[in-house]
Design an enzyme around this catalytic site. Structure first.
Site, PDB file in Angstrom:
ATOM      1  N   ARG A  93       0.752  -1.770  -0.040  1.00  0.00           N
ATOM      2  CA  ARG A  93      -0.193  -0.372  -0.299  1.00  0.00           C
ATOM      3  C   ARG A  93       0.837   1.422   0.124  1.00  0.00           C
ATOM      4  O   ARG A  93       0.020   2.351  -0.635  1.00  0.00           O
ATOM      5  CB  ARG A  93      -0.977  -0.196   1.108  1.00  0.00           C
ATOM      6  N   CYS A 117      -7.332  -4.102   3.124  1.00  0.00           N
ATOM      7  CA  CYS A 117      -6.205  -4.767   3.522  1.00  0.00           C
ATOM      8  C   CYS A 117      -6.110  -5.374   5.039  1.00  0.00           C
ATOM      9  O   CYS A 117      -7.874  -5.487   5.663  1.00  0.00           O
ATOM     10  CB  CYS A 117      -4.850  -4.047   4.064  1.00  0.00           C
ATOM     11  N   ARG A 122      -8.630   1.046   3.999  1.00  0.00           N
ATOM     12  CA  ARG A 122      -7.917   1.813   4.400  1.00  0.00           C
ATOM     13  C   ARG A 122      -7.996   3.086   2.758  1.00  0.00           C
ATOM     14  O   ARG A 122      -7.531   2.786   2.175  1.00  0.00           O
ATOM     15  CB  ARG A 122      -6.416   1.999   3.929  1.00  0.00           C
ATOM     16  N   ILE A 124      -7.722   6.608   1.088  1.00  0.00           N
ATOM     17  CA  ILE A 124      -7.058   7.822   0.180  1.00  0.00           C
ATOM     18  C   ILE A 124      -7.283   8.840   0.178  1.00  0.00           C
ATOM     19  O   ILE A 124      -6.755  10.293  -0.311  1.00  0.00           O
ATOM     20  CB  ILE A 124      -6.077   7.538  -0.604  1.00  0.00           C
ATOM     21  N   ASP A 125      -8.878   9.292   0.810  1.00  0.00           N
ATOM     22  CA  ASP A 125      -9.795  10.555   0.784  1.00  0.00           C
ATOM     23  C   ASP A 125      -8.762  11.557   0.936  1.00  0.00           C
ATOM     24  O   ASP A 125      -8.682  13.150   0.577  1.00  0.00           O
ATOM     25  CB  ASP A 125     -10.861  10.359   1.527  1.00  0.00           C
ATOM     26  N   VAL A 338      -6.689   3.650  16.085  1.00  0.00           N
ATOM     27  CA  VAL A 338      -6.832   4.081  14.594  1.00  0.00           C
ATOM     28  C   VAL A 338      -7.107   3.562  13.255  1.00  0.00           C
ATOM     29  O   VAL A 338      -7.680   3.224  12.009  1.00  0.00           O
ATOM     30  CB  VAL A 338      -4.710   3.620  14.616  1.00  0.00           C
TER      31      VAL A 338
HETATM   32  C1  UD1 Z   1       1.145   4.319   8.358  1.00  0.00           C
HETATM   33  C2  UD1 Z   1       2.048   2.831   8.586  1.00  0.00           C
HETATM   34  C3  UD1 Z   1       1.772   1.990   9.158  1.00  0.00           C
HETATM   35  C4  UD1 Z   1       0.510   1.921  10.571  1.00  0.00           C
HETATM   36  C5  UD1 Z   1      -0.447   3.093  10.005  1.00  0.00           C
HETATM   37  C6  UD1 Z   1      -0.886   3.831  11.647  1.00  0.00           C
HETATM   38  C7  UD1 Z   1       3.600   3.154   6.363  1.00  0.00           C
HETATM   39  C8  UD1 Z   1       4.057   2.433   5.351  1.00  0.00           C
HETATM   40  N1  UD1 Z   1       2.857   2.545   7.726  1.00  0.00           N
HETATM   41  O1  UD1 Z   1      -0.034   3.300   7.404  1.00  0.00           O
HETATM   42  O2  UD1 Z   1       2.493   0.867   9.721  1.00  0.00           O
HETATM   43  O3  UD1 Z   1       0.152   1.209  11.277  1.00  0.00           O
HETATM   44  O4  UD1 Z   1       0.812   4.664   9.621  1.00  0.00           O
HETATM   45  O5  UD1 Z   1       0.164   4.340  12.369  1.00  0.00           O
HETATM   46  O6  UD1 Z   1       4.068   3.931   7.172  1.00  0.00           O
HETATM   47  N2  UD1 Z   1      -7.573   7.285   6.900  1.00  0.00           N
HETATM   48  C9  UD1 Z   1      -8.176   8.024   5.902  1.00  0.00           C
HETATM   49  N3  UD1 Z   1      -8.043   8.732   5.147  1.00  0.00           N
HETATM   50  C10 UD1 Z   1      -7.200   8.759   4.485  1.00  0.00           C
HETATM   51  C11 UD1 Z   1      -5.825   8.395   5.087  1.00  0.00           C
HETATM   52  C12 UD1 Z   1      -5.870   7.679   6.192  1.00  0.00           C
HETATM   53  O7  UD1 Z   1      -9.340   7.484   6.556  1.00  0.00           O
HETATM   54  O8  UD1 Z   1      -6.374   9.504   3.401  1.00  0.00           O
HETATM   55  C13 UD1 Z   1      -7.156   6.301   7.663  1.00  0.00           C
HETATM   56  C14 UD1 Z   1      -7.227   5.122   7.786  1.00  0.00           C
HETATM   57  O9  UD1 Z   1      -8.175   3.870   7.182  1.00  0.00           O
HETATM   58  C15 UD1 Z   1      -6.845   4.894   8.990  1.00  0.00           C
HETATM   59  C16 UD1 Z   1      -6.625   5.352   9.580  1.00  0.00           C
HETATM   60  O10 UD1 Z   1      -6.791   6.980   9.185  1.00  0.00           O
HETATM   61  O11 UD1 Z   1      -7.954   4.422   9.740  1.00  0.00           O
HETATM   62  C17 UD1 Z   1      -4.610   5.965   9.977  1.00  0.00           C
HETATM   63  O12 UD1 Z   1      -4.247   6.125   8.582  1.00  0.00           O
HETATM   64  P1  UD1 Z   1      -2.767   6.166   8.238  1.00  0.00           P
HETATM   65  O13 UD1 Z   1      -2.382   7.091   9.637  1.00  0.00           O
HETATM   66  O14 UD1 Z   1      -2.566   7.150   7.140  1.00  0.00           O
HETATM   67  O15 UD1 Z   1      -2.134   5.178   7.924  1.00  0.00           O
HETATM   68  P2  UD1 Z   1      -1.106   4.610   7.071  1.00  0.00           P
HETATM   69  O16 UD1 Z   1      -0.621   6.261   6.171  1.00  0.00           O
HETATM   70  O17 UD1 Z   1      -1.601   3.636   5.653  1.00  0.00           O
END
Ligand code: UD1
Length: 428
Positions: A93, A117, A122, A124-125, A338
């Site tokens: 991802r 996943c 997860r 990306i909005d 989270v």
């Molecule tokens: C990163 C880490 C992962 C860790 C996570 C939280 C990497 C490669 N991965 O994942 O190991 O578990 O941080 O500490 O660094 N969300 C939205 N919209 C968005 C972006 C996120 O709703 O546009 C939500 C996600 O679905 C999730 C939460 O926000 O529930 C946290 O996501 P995020 O902090 O973005 O995690 P990652 O960067 O994907």
């Protein structure tokens, strides 16, 4: 591939943690925004890093990987493509992290939408909203999102993003990092409010600054980025991996005599080490450079945990600590804030004798006196590591399948554990 573990051995000695996966991946992605080569040191040689190298090569970068020296050299000068295909985004991802760099370099990017996943949906909005606020349009079709900057740059040549004030709904690491990278080459100033302040996000910011970016507020939840016209590749050493450190610390708490985890930075683990100390683990911070865990005669105490963005309890260490709490008398409650689905591993652990009940986003863990080895299957990276820890302390043999998940993120995991005295082998 499988791990076969004979439980019960006492661990002792020293183990050094590798470079941080979640820093290396972002910095590799960021390197494509710079002119000239970047040389990264202390890079963990793990499957996710190899996948990111594959993504960069596919885009046109030249990669030189020194497996024994843990270095990677990236020359992005010949990159022509701005498309990250589904086969690679699906595999990892974090490939979505090339979106910000490609958008800022080419003014456009086409990237596969990652999908869910094993730890939850997860989205990306927030990434897309950030890009849109910086003057990009995005269209989603056929499983891809196509993002394009609208504003011509000052010379009227390529399209360039424009700085903007962005308020994140949640301090998403991925969204913060993608926007941070894109903003580094945008025109004008971008302010990210409610930014993630994870140590790995700061590591990325420090790399960008070394390349010539103008970023202030590093380590805080408000990042201010004055866009520059050009970044230049540099040499940079990746910070140590705090999740790997936490994994060895829990292994030591479960079955260690005296274990020194080197390159374990206490302050980078949020409240993780403090929670273990509250539970009665004999844990010492040595100058924020290593952590020593000694065996204690006292009984451990139950503790309650809520996962939160840094400096809260890291969600990535949630499955890991659940193995420890399973063997602590009394009832401990873990609240996962989270990810909505990060308890998939519990059924596997319960097959080894833990008593964990899931109620929504809470895990209610009733301590049991012992675990027993069983054939189990890794459902994701950290869940897999948790099963390894359970296997180390369980009676008898544990056979863990689907360990490709574990190999995404732990460098030489079985070897490092063997060097501490564990009975673990990897088979085909
Ligand atoms: C990163 C880490 C992962 C860790 C996570 C939280 C990497 C490669 N991965 O994942 O190991 O578990 O941080 O500490 O660094 N969300 C939205 N919209 C968005 C972006 C996120 O709703 O546009 C939500 C996600 O679905 C999730 C939460 O926000 O529930 C946290 O996501 P995020 O902090 O973005 O995690 P990652 O960067 O994907």
């Amino acid at each position: 591939m499988k791990y076969i573990i004979k439980g019960g051995n006492r661990l002792s000695g020293k183990v050094r943690v590798s470079g941080a996966k979640n820093s290396a991946l972002k910095i590799m992605a960021a390197s494509i925004m710079s002119k000239g080569r970047t040389l990264l040191k202390n890079v963990p040689i793990i499957d996710d890093v190899l996948t990111m190298a594959e993504v960069l090569e596919l885009l046109g970068a030249r990669i030189n990987l020194d497996r024994t020296g843990n270095c990677i050299e990236i020359n992005p000068d010949n990159i022509k493509s701005f498309e990250a295909p589904y086969e690679l985004v699906r595999k990892m991802r974090a490939s979505i992290l090339v979106a910000g760099p490609l958008l800022s370099r080419f003014g456009e990017v086409k990237v596969a939408i990652p999908g869910g996943c094993n730890i939850g949906s997860r989205q990306i909005d927030m990434h897309l909203k950030g890009f849109e606020q910086m003057g990009a349009d995005s269209i989603t079709e056929h499983g891809y999102v196509y993002i394009k900057a609208k504003n011509p740059d000052s010379k009227g040549q390529k399209k360039r993003l424009k700085g903007s004030a962005i308020n994140l709904d949640f301090p998403s690491r991925g969204a913060t990092e993608n926007i941070l990278m894109a903003a580094s080459l945008a025109s004008g100033t971008t302010i990210i409010h409610n930014a993630a302040k994870e140590p790995e996000t700061s590591d990325l910011a420090r790399y960008l600054i070394k390349c010539g970016a103008d970023i202030s507020g590093v380590d805080s939840d408000c990042l201010v980025i004055n866009g520059v016209d050009e970044l230049k590749g540099c040499e940079y050493e990746i910070m140590p991996d705090s999740i790997e450190a936490g994994t060895f610390i829990v292994a030591a708490a479960l079955c260690g005599k005296k274990v020194e985890v080197q390159d374990a930075i206490w302050d980078n683990m949020g409240i993780f080490c403090n929670k273990l100390a509250d539970a009665g683990v004999n844990i010492t911070n040595i100058d924020n450079e290593s952590v020593i865990v000694r065996k204690t005669r006292a009984l451990f105490k139950n503790v309650h945990i809520s996962t939160l963005p840094f400096p809260g309890f890291p969600t990535d260490l949630q499955p890991i600590i659940s193995v420890f709490l399973s063997l602590v008398p009394g009832v401990s409650v873990i609240t996962e804030n989270v990810f909505e689905n990060r308890f998939m591993y519990v059924d596997e652990l319960n097959r080894m004798g833990t008593n964990i009940k899931i109620d929504g986003h809470h895990a209610v863990i009733t301590g049991v006196p012992k675990l027993s080895g069983a054939p189990v299957s890794a459902t994701d990276l950290r869940a897999g590591a948790a099963l390894v820890l359970a296997g180390l302390v369980a009676e008898g043999i544990t056979e863990i399948s689907d360990i490709h998940h574990i190999m995404r993120g732990y460098e030489n995991f079985d070897k490092k554990l063997r060097e501490l005295g564990a009975d673990i082998i990897k088979t085909d």
